[in-house]
Motif scaffolding. Structure first.
Motif, PDB file in Angstrom:
ATOM      1  N   TYR A 177       0.829  -1.192   0.000  1.00  5.18           N
ATOM      2  CA  TYR A 177       0.000   0.000   0.000  1.00  5.18           C
ATOM      3  C   TYR A 177       0.874   1.257   0.000  1.00  5.18           C
ATOM      4  CZ  TYR A 177      -3.864  -3.003   1.579  1.00  5.18           C
ATOM      5  OH  TYR A 177      -4.830  -3.985   1.689  1.00  5.18           O
ATOM      6  N   CYS A 178       0.446   2.260  -0.762  1.00  6.34           N
ATOM      7  CA  CYS A 178       1.051   3.575  -0.598  1.00  6.34           C
ATOM      8  C   CYS A 178       0.136   4.408   0.305  1.00  6.34           C
ATOM      9  CB  CYS A 178       1.303   4.261  -1.932  1.00  6.34           C
ATOM     10  SG  CYS A 178      -0.134   4.502  -3.002  1.00  6.34           S
ATOM     11  N   HIS A 179       0.710   5.438   0.911  1.00  4.53           N
ATOM     12  CA  HIS A 179       0.017   6.221   1.941  1.00  4.53           C
ATOM     13  C   HIS A 179       0.556   7.633   1.912  1.00  4.53           C
ATOM     14  CE1 HIS A 179       0.013   7.181   6.542  1.00  4.53           C
ATOM     15  NE2 HIS A 179      -1.111   7.623   6.014  1.00  4.53           N
ATOM     16  N   GLN A 180      -0.330   8.624   1.801  1.00  2.14           N
ATOM     17  CA  GLN A 180       0.118  10.005   1.870  1.00  2.14           C
ATOM     18  C   GLN A 180      -0.275  10.591   3.226  1.00  2.14           C
ATOM     19  OE1 GLN A 180      -1.621  13.086   1.852  1.00  2.14           O
ATOM     20  NE2 GLN A 180      -3.679  12.215   1.777  1.00  2.14           N
ATOM     21  N   TYR A 181       0.628  11.349   3.823  1.00  2.00           N
ATOM     22  CA  TYR A 181       0.458  11.825   5.184  1.00  2.00           C
ATOM     23  C   TYR A 181       1.119  13.195   5.314  1.00  2.00           C
ATOM     24  CZ  TYR A 181       5.342  10.372   5.473  1.00  2.00           C
ATOM     25  OH  TYR A 181       6.694  10.234   5.232  1.00  2.00           O
ATOM     26  N   GLY A 182       0.810  13.876   6.407  1.00  2.00           N
ATOM     27  CA  GLY A 182       1.556  15.092   6.700  1.00  2.00           C
ATOM     28  C   GLY A 182       0.985  16.356   6.094  1.00  2.00           C
ATOM     29  N   GLY A 183       0.115  16.246   5.117  1.00  2.00           N
ATOM     30  CA  GLY A 183      -0.525  17.429   4.566  1.00  2.00           C
ATOM     31  C   GLY A 183      -1.861  17.653   5.257  1.00  2.00           C
ATOM     32  N   SER A 184      -2.756  18.380   4.593  1.00  2.00           N
ATOM     33  CA  SER A 184      -4.080  18.586   5.176  1.00  2.00           C
ATOM     34  C   SER A 184      -4.818  17.264   5.271  1.00  2.00           C
ATOM     35  CB  SER A 184      -4.885  19.569   4.322  1.00  2.00           C
ATOM     36  OG  SER A 184      -4.249  20.817   4.291  1.00  2.00           O
ATOM     37  N   PRO A 185      -5.488  17.002   6.373  1.00  2.00           N
ATOM     38  CA  PRO A 185      -6.275  15.767   6.486  1.00  2.00           C
ATOM     39  C   PRO A 185      -7.384  15.750   5.436  1.00  2.00           C
ATOM     40  CG  PRO A 185      -6.159  16.950   8.591  1.00  2.00           C
ATOM     41  CD  PRO A 185      -5.607  17.864   7.563  1.00  2.00           C
ATOM     42  N   PRO A 186      -7.862  14.550   5.042  1.00  2.00           N
ATOM     43  CA  PRO A 186      -7.487  13.268   5.622  1.00  2.00           C
ATOM     44  C   PRO A 186      -6.241  12.654   4.987  1.00  2.00           C
ATOM     45  CG  PRO A 186      -9.167  12.956   3.965  1.00  2.00           C
ATOM     46  CD  PRO A 186      -8.925  14.438   4.036  1.00  2.00           C
ATOM     47  N   GLU A 187      -5.541  11.846   5.761  1.00  2.00           N
ATOM     48  CA  GLU A 187      -4.530  10.984   5.173  1.00  2.00           C
ATOM     49  C   GLU A 187      -5.274   9.938   4.338  1.00  2.00           C
ATOM     50  OE1 GLU A 187      -1.834  11.162   9.242  1.00  2.00           O
ATOM     51  OE2 GLU A 187      -1.872   9.325   8.078  1.00  2.00           O
ATOM     52  N   THR A 188      -4.619   9.450   3.310  1.00  2.00           N
ATOM     53  CA  THR A 188      -5.260   8.446   2.472  1.00  2.00           C
ATOM     54  C   THR A 188      -4.279   7.357   2.077  1.00  2.00           C
ATOM     55  OG1 THR A 188      -4.873   9.860   0.557  1.00  2.00           O
ATOM     56  CG2 THR A 188      -7.081   9.927   1.539  1.00  2.00           C
ATOM     57  N   PHE A 189      -4.851   6.194   1.765  1.00  2.00           N
ATOM     58  CA  PHE A 189      -4.086   5.040   1.291  1.00  2.00           C
ATOM     59  C   PHE A 189      -4.525   4.697  -0.126  1.00  2.00           C
ATOM     60  CE2 PHE A 189      -1.988   3.427   5.127  1.00  2.00           C
ATOM     61  CZ  PHE A 189      -2.707   4.039   6.136  1.00  2.00           C
ATOM     62  N   GLY A 190      -3.613   4.110  -0.878  1.00  2.00           N
ATOM     63  CA  GLY A 190      -3.993   3.499  -2.130  1.00  2.00           C
ATOM     64  C   GLY A 190      -4.758   2.213  -1.859  1.00  2.00           C
ATOM     65  N   GLN A 191      -5.308   1.630  -2.919  1.00  2.00           N
ATOM     66  CA  GLN A 191      -6.144   0.436  -2.765  1.00  2.00           C
ATOM     67  C   GLN A 191      -5.323  -0.849  -2.665  1.00  2.00           C
ATOM     68  OE1 GLN A 191      -5.360   1.785  -5.604  1.00  2.00           O
ATOM     69  NE2 GLN A 191      -5.603   0.357  -7.313  1.00  2.00           N
ATOM     70  N   GLY A 192      -4.022  -0.730  -2.893  1.00  2.00           N
ATOM     71  CA  GLY A 192      -3.133  -1.880  -2.736  1.00  2.00           C
ATOM     72  C   GLY A 192      -2.764  -2.559  -4.047  1.00  2.00           C
ATOM     73  N   THR A 193      -1.562  -3.115  -4.071  1.00  2.00           N
ATOM     74  CA  THR A 193      -1.093  -3.968  -5.165  1.00  2.00           C
ATOM     75  C   THR A 193      -0.675  -5.302  -4.559  1.00  2.00           C
ATOM     76  OG1 THR A 193      -0.317  -2.226  -6.655  1.00  2.00           O
ATOM     77  CG2 THR A 193       0.750  -4.368  -6.852  1.00  2.00           C
ATOM     78  N   LYS A 194      -1.231  -6.382  -5.067  1.00  2.00           N
ATOM     79  CA  LYS A 194      -0.854  -7.708  -4.599  1.00  2.00           C
ATOM     80  C   LYS A 194       0.275  -8.239  -5.476  1.00  2.00           C
ATOM     81  CE  LYS A 194      -2.629 -12.347  -3.648  1.00  2.00           C
ATOM     82  NZ  LYS A 194      -3.822 -13.244  -3.697  1.00  2.00           N
ATOM     83  N   VAL A 195       1.368  -8.612  -4.855  1.00  2.00           N
ATOM     84  CA  VAL A 195       2.474  -9.240  -5.577  1.00  2.00           C
ATOM     85  C   VAL A 195       2.389 -10.724  -5.293  1.00  2.00           C
ATOM     86  CG1 VAL A 195       4.974  -9.369  -5.870  1.00  2.00           C
ATOM     87  CG2 VAL A 195       3.877  -7.162  -5.388  1.00  2.00           C
ATOM     88  N   GLU A 196       2.084 -11.499  -6.330  1.00  2.00           N
ATOM     89  CA  GLU A 196       1.876 -12.935  -6.160  1.00  2.00           C
ATOM     90  C   GLU A 196       2.900 -13.734  -6.943  1.00  2.00           C
ATOM     91  OE1 GLU A 196      -2.105 -13.745  -7.616  1.00  2.00           O
ATOM     92  OE2 GLU A 196      -1.381 -13.921  -9.688  1.00  2.00           O
ATOM     93  N   ILE A 197       3.063 -14.970  -6.517  1.00  2.00           N
ATOM     94  CA  ILE A 197       4.028 -15.851  -7.173  1.00  2.00           C
ATOM     95  C   ILE A 197       3.455 -16.352  -8.496  1.00  2.00           C
ATOM     96  CG2 ILE A 197       5.351 -17.989  -6.997  1.00  2.00           C
ATOM     97  CD1 ILE A 197       5.304 -17.654  -3.971  1.00  2.00           C
ATOM     98  N   LYS A 198       4.238 -16.209  -9.540  1.00  2.00           N
ATOM     99  CA  LYS A 198       3.810 -16.651 -10.867  1.00  2.00           C
ATOM    100  C   LYS A 198       3.976 -18.154 -10.996  1.00  2.00           C
ATOM    101  CE  LYS A 198       4.534 -15.528 -15.748  1.00  2.00           C
ATOM    102  NZ  LYS A 198       5.309 -14.703 -16.681  1.00  2.00           N
TER     103      LYS A 198
END
Lengths: 112, 109
Positions: free
Chosen positions: B88-109
């Motif tokens: 997950y990526c996450h932005q913080y420290g600026g004006s609220p709200p903080e937010t997260f990305g929806q995620g990237t799953k890294v799976e075994i091929k």
């Protein structure tokens, strides 16, 4: 060992209340912004609230404003989240966060 | 509110391969306050990168972060078996709200 331990989760009916607690050990929280992040089952991470080191500033996710209240007691090295008027959408694991430290989470289930 | 969009949703790779994960913000992230987390099933997220490019304590140097403004990248130079997880990526420290990305799953091929 640096650690955050949450407690207070459980099953509650819609409209009910819960108070989450988080106790830190191995470091002093008095120098850290602290916050709560939640994760609904099978979903991503969602920031809920945070509070400045001295408690003078508090910020909330829009959907919890007026229902949740974050507080801290630096003398007890503890963080709290008072949750009122809970709805099914609040069902999640709630994590306590301080700087780069996360607790193990406490599960809140809102269901009738 | 800053919306973070991660791509791809799922990355299928083999151990030893290079992984490149993207996080795009809907507006510029203040002071490049962008973090990356790794999460394994049933576990709390673990901080990997903060300030867009600084590795957190104890994080192996195969993990690196880059970018600024609205475009950020997490690179894992050579995937180890324990790296297969959700990021997950996450932005913080600026004006609220903080937010997260929806995620990237890294799976075994």
């Amino acid at each position: 060992e640096v650690q955050l331990v949450e407690s207070g989760g459980g099953l509650v009916q819609p409209g009910g209340s819960l108070r989450l607690s988080c106790v830190a050990s191995g470091f002093s929280i008095s120098n850290s912004w602290m916050g709560w992040v939640r994760q609904a089952p099978g979903k991503g991470l969602e920031w809920v609230a945070n509070i400045k080191e001295d408690g003078s500033e508090k910020y909330y996710l829009d959907s919890v404003k007026g229902r949740f209240s974050i507080s801290r007691d630096n003398t007890k090295n503890s963080l709290y989240l008072q949750m009122n008027s809970l709805g099914v959408g609040d069902t999640a694991v709630y994590y306590c966060v301080a700087s780069d430290q996360w607790g193990q989470g406490t599960l809140v289930t809102v269901s009738s | 509110e800053i919306v973070l969009t991660q791509s791809p949703g799922t990355l299928s790779l083999s151990p030893g391969e290079r992984a490149t994960l993207s996080c795009r913000a809907s507006q510029s992230v203040s002071n490049n306050y962008l973090a990356w987390y790794q999460q394994k099933p049933g576990r709390a997220p673990r901080l990997l990168i903060y300030g867009a490019s600084s590795r957190a304590t104890g994080i192996p140097d195969r993990f690196s972060g880059s970018g600024s403004g609205t475009d950020f990248t997490l690179t894992i130079s050579r995937l180890e078996p324990e790296d297969f997880a959700v990021y997950y990526c996450h932005q913080y420290g600026g004006s609220p709200p903080e937010t997260f990305g929806q995620g990237t799953k890294v799976e075994i091929k």
